[in-house]
Design an enzyme around this catalytic site. Structure first.
Site, PDB file in Angstrom:
ATOM      1  N   GLN A   1      29.093 -11.294  23.521  1.00 46.33           N
ATOM      2  CA  GLN A   1      28.421 -10.539  25.001  1.00 46.33           C
ATOM      3  C   GLN A   1      29.293 -10.345  26.418  1.00 46.33           C
ATOM      4  O   GLN A   1      28.621  -9.643  26.689  1.00 46.33           O
ATOM      5  CB  GLN A   1      27.310 -11.538  25.215  1.00 46.33           C
ATOM      6  CG  GLN A   1      25.727 -12.029  23.805  1.00 46.33           C
ATOM      7  CD  GLN A   1      25.222 -12.817  24.845  1.00 46.33           C
ATOM      8  OE1 GLN A   1      25.262 -13.117  25.804  1.00 46.33           O
ATOM      9  NE2 GLN A   1      24.017 -13.572  23.071  1.00 46.33           N
ATOM     10  N   CYS A   2      30.796 -11.717  26.419  1.00 46.48           N
ATOM     11  CA  CYS A   2      30.940 -11.748  27.498  1.00 46.48           C
ATOM     12  C   CYS A   2      32.499 -10.595  26.827  1.00 46.48           C
ATOM     13  O   CYS A   2      32.812 -10.478  26.178  1.00 46.48           O
ATOM     14  CB  CYS A   2      31.690 -12.845  27.408  1.00 46.48           C
ATOM     15  SG  CYS A   2      30.442 -14.034  27.942  1.00 46.48           S
TER      16      CYS A   2
END
Length: 709
Positions: free
Chosen positions: A577-578
């Site tokens: 996600q990052c």
């Protein structure tokens, strides 16, 4: 503000039989140095050739002031007006490039050159027609534009008599020699002369006076003017000096003129140093002085007499002066000048054709104020861009400041400041001259529904309208967000509005920086089929080698996709996600994104410029800054970059004609369908679904052929 010498405050003993003169003191306004700075940066650059400048002096200063020659910001415009009742003086500026040149410059030669010009004007009679030729000056300067230290040395060339000038009658105040009627008549006659000549001050004039009348005339009317005076000759000099026993510097060269022209017919000459002061609303010329001197005869040969005139410094020695303006100038203006300094130095020698105005005036919209956004913003400021706007919906977290240079630890406290607002505020602290704004808002995305309630729909509509207004108000849009789908909406809006889009995206050790293809103006697309964005057979001639592809046929960030963007964060682990990338990657990609924008702006065709590829690296670059690529793909593991080029895809989910047409016709209603639907909506619209089906069918046929074999 002004540098004023006090040497004229200590004259020699008035009992001396030889005439002494009070020298000029230089008075340079801060505006003069500011204008010199701008001229040096933008116009003169490395040019050291002499420049004509203009100053002025005034004969109405209160008692105690030295005789000043003033230079203001308008000194570089010889046609500029000067203050009323001031007398102009023209000079020559010698501005050197280095302090060493300033120190080693041949001052004697410069003085002799100016003195020769004055002497030639005297011999030719030009000084009679234009007496201002007698009052020349020269100014030698060096401007240290990094420290704002200005070194200068004034010279007021004055030709000298070999044996000086002997005084016959010592100077006395005009009020002691003239009656009140004569003083009033002189004042009136002088005003009428100025009015006739179209000036407010006259440097030299002839005078004849009787009991109650005074007549004045220009020097050029000498012949016959004194016929009824019985050999008595009186001349007037506009005198900036206030001393009661000494005339000012302008008299010196006039006496040389008088001796050369009339020395064989005159033994003496009466001089009136005209001083015109207004105190408490009352005009007064009674403090003018009048005296008689013996005019030397046969004092000169054909060669120019010896000349003096270099001004003494503040210590009373022969040397230059220095003024430090780093503290007294407006800090904001100092910052602006300093920011532009390195940029303008590029134009001096390295890139003379660089058009800085195109870069500085570019209004840049940064969508994303994270690691990429911070790097892009700092590089834009380095290029002098004055308008930078941030859009982001995140808050500053504790992990941000070490990677995102616009934030500090204090910005993370109390839940963190909004990134967009904090970034805009920090830019103004770094450089007050930048116009930075921040918008704390979300960008609606495909696959991220907004139809949960009327409130969410209304908010999405508002966010879309704000984004449309921002893109419309800016020249360049940077896509710097974390997710792929967040770039879709601004890519569509910018393509529709024909705005230049610069996209930057990061992997772990790879990055892509690219410019989106810039669609042709709508009237050209509809009016002429040759401007269609979909490439035809003739368009693709040679394009298979990715060469000579014009900007309007280049692809966007989504043109290489065969699936529509959707929610890329669903069912992903934290590391997925990052954005996890090598720390130096964002600064490299951010810098390249800005440099790509600058190169595009420098190209004569701007966003329509033909794309440069890796094959063009050995060819002649299309701009003064080099290549103008479509994409820059970097591989940090190999420390290598490549410059691929790709065509616009007619089934692109962002820039294809079908998507843009739907957006322009239906607006938010179309966008809401994209936000609230699965990726199949865009794929059905653009024809990607059909493409998938045809591909699958082709694979089935291939398998059947294999089985038959």
């Amino acid at each position: 503000m002004a540098a004023v010498s006090n040497e004229s405050q200590n004259p020699v003993d008035p009992g001396s039989s030889k005439l002494q003169f009070a020298p000029f003191s230089s008075a340079l306004n801060v505006g003069f140095w500011h204008e010199l700075t701008q001229k040096k940066l933008n116009e003169y650059r490395l040019d050291e050739t002499p420049k004509v400048i203009k100053g002025y002096y005034y004969n109405g200063d209160p008692s105690g002031f030295p005789a000043r020659l003033t230079l203001e910001y308008s000194a570089f415009d010889i046609n500029a007006s000067i203050p009323a009742r001031c007398c102009p003086a023209f000079g020559t500026l010698y501005n050197t490039n280095t302090f060493e040149t300033f120190k080693s410059c041949d001052k004697k030669s410069l003085l002799e050159k100016e003195a020769n010009e004055i002497w030639e004007s005297i011999k030719s009679g030009a000084a009679l027609e234009n007496p201002m030729l007698l009052n020349r000056f020269l100014l030698l300067t060096f401007a240290d534009l990094k420290k704002y230290h200005f070194y200068y040395w004034f010279c007021y060339p004055a030709l000298c008599f070999p044996d000086g000038i002997h005084v016959i009658q010592k100077p006395v105040c005009l009020g002691d020699r003239f009656s009140l009627n004569q003083i009033q008549a002189l004042q009136k006659a002088y005003d009428e002369l100025c009015q006739t000549e179209g000036v407010t001050a006259f440097p030299y004039f002839l005078i004849k006076y009787h009991d109650n009348s005074v007549v004045v005339s220009p020097l050029k009317k000498w012949d016959g003017f004194f016929q009824d005076q019985g050999g008595k000759v009186t001349v007037g000099v506009y005198d900036p000096c206030n001393l009661s026993h000494y005339p000012g510097w302008p008299l010196r060269n006039f006496l040389i003129l008088a001796s050369h022209k009339w020395g064989n017919i005159l033994q003496s000459i009466e001089v009136l140093c005209f001083r015109d002061r207004t105190m408490q609303g009352v005009r007064d010329i009674t403090h003018s002085i009048i005296f008689e001197i013996k005019l030397p005869q046969g004092a000169f040969g054909p060669d120019c007499p010896k000349a003096v005139g270099w001004e003494k410094n503040q210590k009373g020695g022969m040397g230059p002066r220095v003024v430090n303006l780093s503290e007294c100038m407006d800090p904001k203006r100092l910052a602006e000048s300093s920011v532009d300094l390195n940029l303008k130095l590029m134009c001096w020698r390295l890139v003379p054709t660089l058009d800085l105005e195109k870069i500085v005036s570019a209004k840049c919209l940064l969508l994303g104020a994270g690691t990429l956004g911070c790097s892009v913003a700092r590089t834009l400021m380095g290029w002098g861009v004055r308008k930078i706007t941030f859009v982001d919906n995140a808050r500053i977290s504790y992990s941000n400041p070490v990677r995102q240079p616009l934030y500090e630890f204090e910005d993370c406290l109390s839940g963190g400041k909004p990134k967009a607002l904090a970034a805009a505020e920090r830019l103004q602290k770094i450089f007050p001259g930048v116009n930075s704004e921040g918008y704390n808002m979300s960008i609606p995305m495909p696959g991220h529904p907004v139809n949960f309630s009327e409130v969410t729909m209304a908010q999405a509509r508002k966010d879309v309208a704000t984004l449309e207004e921002l893109i419309d108000a800016h020249d360049v849009v940077f896509l710097l967000m974390d997710t792929r789908e967040s770039r879709w909406l601004p890519a569509v809006i910018a393509a529709s509005k024909r705005k230049l889009v610069i996209n930057a995206a990061l992997g772990f050790d790879t990055f892509v920086v690219m410019r989106h293809g810039l669609k042709k103006p709508k009237q050209q697309e509809t009016g002429n089929a040759c401007f269609s964005t979909a490439p035809g057979p003739s368009d693709l001639l040679g394009s298979s080698l990715f060469s000579n592809i014009p900007g309007y046929k280049l692809g966007c960030y989504f043109c290489n996709d065969v699936v529509a963007p959707g929610d890329s964060t669903r069912d992903r682990t934290l590391d997925q996600q990052c954005t996890v990338s090598r720390p130096g990657l964002a600064m490299i990609a951010g810098a390249l994104a800005v440099e790509l924008m600058v190169s595009v702006l420098q190209h004569p065709e701007g966003g329509y410029a033909v794309a440069s590829s890796s094959d063009d690296r050995m060819n002649e670059p299309p701009t003064s800054l080099g290549l103008v690529p479509h994409q820059i793909r970097g591989f940090l593991s190999r420390f290598d970059n490549v410059l691929p080029v790709s065509l616009a895809f007619d089934k692109c989910t962002a820039c294809s004609p079908k998507v843009l047409d739907q957006y322009e016709r239906e607006g938010f209603n179309f966008l809401a369908k994209v936000f609230n639907s699965s990726h199949s909506f865009l794929e059905d619209l653009t024809g990607l679904t059909l493409l998938h089906q045809e591909t699958q069918a082709a694979e089935i046929w291939d398998m059947s052929d294999d089985e038959t074999v």
